[in-house]
Design an enzyme around this catalytic site. Structure first.
Site, PDB file in Angstrom:
ATOM      1  N   ARG A  79       3.306   5.994-139.655  1.00 30.65           N
ATOM      2  CA  ARG A  79       2.458   5.807-138.117  1.00 30.65           C
ATOM      3  C   ARG A  79       3.419   5.002-137.443  1.00 30.65           C
ATOM      4  O   ARG A  79       2.920   5.360-136.036  1.00 30.65           O
ATOM      5  CB  ARG A  79       1.472   5.164-138.680  1.00 30.65           C
ATOM      6  CG  ARG A  79       0.267   5.973-139.520  1.00 30.65           C
ATOM      7  CD  ARG A  79      -1.098   5.103-139.714  1.00 30.65           C
ATOM      8  NE  ARG A  79      -0.760   4.024-140.657  1.00 30.65           N
ATOM      9  CZ  ARG A  79      -1.511   3.195-140.926  1.00 30.65           C
ATOM     10  NH1 ARG A  79      -2.864   3.343-140.833  1.00 30.65           N
ATOM     11  NH2 ARG A  79      -1.205   2.049-141.721  1.00 30.65           N
ATOM     12  N   TYR A 159      -8.014  24.514-144.791  1.00 35.06           N
ATOM     13  CA  TYR A 159      -8.905  24.351-143.664  1.00 35.06           C
ATOM     14  C   TYR A 159      -8.357  23.902-142.309  1.00 35.06           C
ATOM     15  O   TYR A 159      -8.818  23.620-141.578  1.00 35.06           O
ATOM     16  CB  TYR A 159     -10.114  23.402-144.182  1.00 35.06           C
ATOM     17  CG  TYR A 159      -9.714  21.996-144.813  1.00 35.06           C
ATOM     18  CD1 TYR A 159      -9.150  20.943-143.693  1.00 35.06           C
ATOM     19  CD2 TYR A 159      -9.868  21.711-146.025  1.00 35.06           C
ATOM     20  CE1 TYR A 159      -8.953  19.756-144.194  1.00 35.06           C
ATOM     21  CE2 TYR A 159      -9.427  20.345-146.355  1.00 35.06           C
ATOM     22  CZ  TYR A 159      -9.077  19.447-145.563  1.00 35.06           C
ATOM     23  OH  TYR A 159      -8.794  18.074-145.877  1.00 35.06           O
ATOM     24  N   GLY A 201      -4.497  24.459-152.679  1.00 31.69           N
ATOM     25  CA  GLY A 201      -5.862  24.397-152.850  1.00 31.69           C
ATOM     26  C   GLY A 201      -5.976  23.389-153.492  1.00 31.69           C
ATOM     27  O   GLY A 201      -5.279  22.261-153.484  1.00 31.69           O
ATOM     28  N   PRO A 202      -6.938  23.228-154.640  1.00 36.75           N
ATOM     29  CA  PRO A 202      -6.956  22.151-155.338  1.00 36.75           C
ATOM     30  C   PRO A 202      -5.969  21.698-156.314  1.00 36.75           C
ATOM     31  O   PRO A 202      -5.830  22.785-157.349  1.00 36.75           O
ATOM     32  CB  PRO A 202      -8.607  22.315-156.010  1.00 36.75           C
ATOM     33  CG  PRO A 202      -8.897  23.806-156.004  1.00 36.75           C
ATOM     34  CD  PRO A 202      -7.973  24.199-154.829  1.00 36.75           C
TER      35      PRO A 202
END
Length: 293
Positions: A79, A159, A201-202
């Site tokens: 960051r 997503y 995915g998972p």
């Protein structure tokens, strides 16, 4: 939660990434550590980074046993642009010009969005999106200045293009990283810098699973129930994809996002995919109703 990486299942030939220099953010644990293992096995030199030096030191000690002199660790909060610049300088001083940057650092938690504070939202977006553009800008400017061909691999999520409730900060941030991937692929491709992404995915990791599915939630919300293949991913499967995309064998792949989720997001996207929950007797009743018409 995770099993040791089965290196006998590595897809690429031995030394396929010989002397390539790889920097992996979030590289001390989980998928980042697994990817580091795969790159090392294929002959690369690897710099792992995250915020916690003690985590990095433990991972470095473990990996050094098999690949002495090939693994470096440098604490960095992605960051903070100044810390990212220090990470690049550390890599230049101790390994050389990096060839591959893997933006894997992430933060996430499940929560109704209205229960989040601005600070909580910022935390996720800053790690995922700001961290990715901080590293990409810092490394990219150096590569362009040196006319050094290189590759950026971003870890996103399915997503990123659909959005998802209850992980809104992550969805926003990952969508930004996906757009960053495609934008830089076009702009920096002519400069010899490829940019691709993986949407996993998972894939069980202790850290992520404990945060996302605490207590009994793992059983109630078992990811296997959403995946057509009926299982979660194995780390070696993602490692094979990551090392391939970073390798010369994928030299013509640029601006692509590759989904590796056993069909999970497609199952959720289809309007009638829920019908897979029906039992044989339910289908028989439906057929009887159709026959009556």
């Amino acid at each position: 939660m995770t099993t040791p990486l089965d290196l006998s299942q590595i897809m690429l030939r031995e030394n396929a990434l010989h002397d390539k220099i790889v920097v992996i953010t979030g590289g001390g644990t989980g998928l980042g550590k697994s990817m580091a293992t795969g790159f090392l096995h294929l002959g690369a030199r690897v710099v792992i980074t995250s915020r916690r030096q003690e985590v990095l030191d433990a991972a470095k000690q473990e990996l050094e046993a098999s690949w002495p002199g090939k693994i470096l660790a440098c604490a960095c909060d992605v960051r903070d642009a100044s810390q990212v610049e220090a990470l690049l300088q550390f890599t230049l001083d101790h390994a050389g010009i990096p060839d591959i940057l893997v933006n894997n650092a992430a933060g996430n938690f499940i929560s109704p969005t209205e229960k989040l504070s601005h600070r909580a939202f910022d935390t996720v977006v800053d790690i995922v999106l700001k961290g990715s553009y901080n590293t990409s800008l810092t490394f990219g400017k150096h590569w362009i200045g040196k006319k050094h061909p290189a590759m950026i691999l971003n870890i996103v999520t399915t997503y990123a293009w659909t959005g998802s409730g209850y992980v809104t900060p992550s969805a926003c941030a990952k969508a930004g990283v996906l757009s960053l991937t495609r934008s830089l692929a076009v702009e920096w491709g002519p400069k010899g810098i490829r940019c691709n992404a993986i949407a996993p995915g998972p894939f069980p990791t202790k850290g992520a699973w404990d945060r996302l599915f605490p207590g009994n939630l793992a059983k109630k919300l078992s990811p296997e129930l959403r995946v057509p293949l009926g299982r979660t991913g194995e780390h070696i499967e993602l490692v094979n994809l990551a090392t391939y995309l970073a390798s010369p064998y994928a030299a013509y792949i640029n601006g692509e996002v590759v989904t590796i989720d056993g069909g999970e997001w497609l199952k959720g996207a289809g309007q009638f995919n829920i019908m897979g929950e029906l039992k044989d007797e339910d289908w028989e009743k439906l057929n009887e109703l159709r026959m009556k018409k």
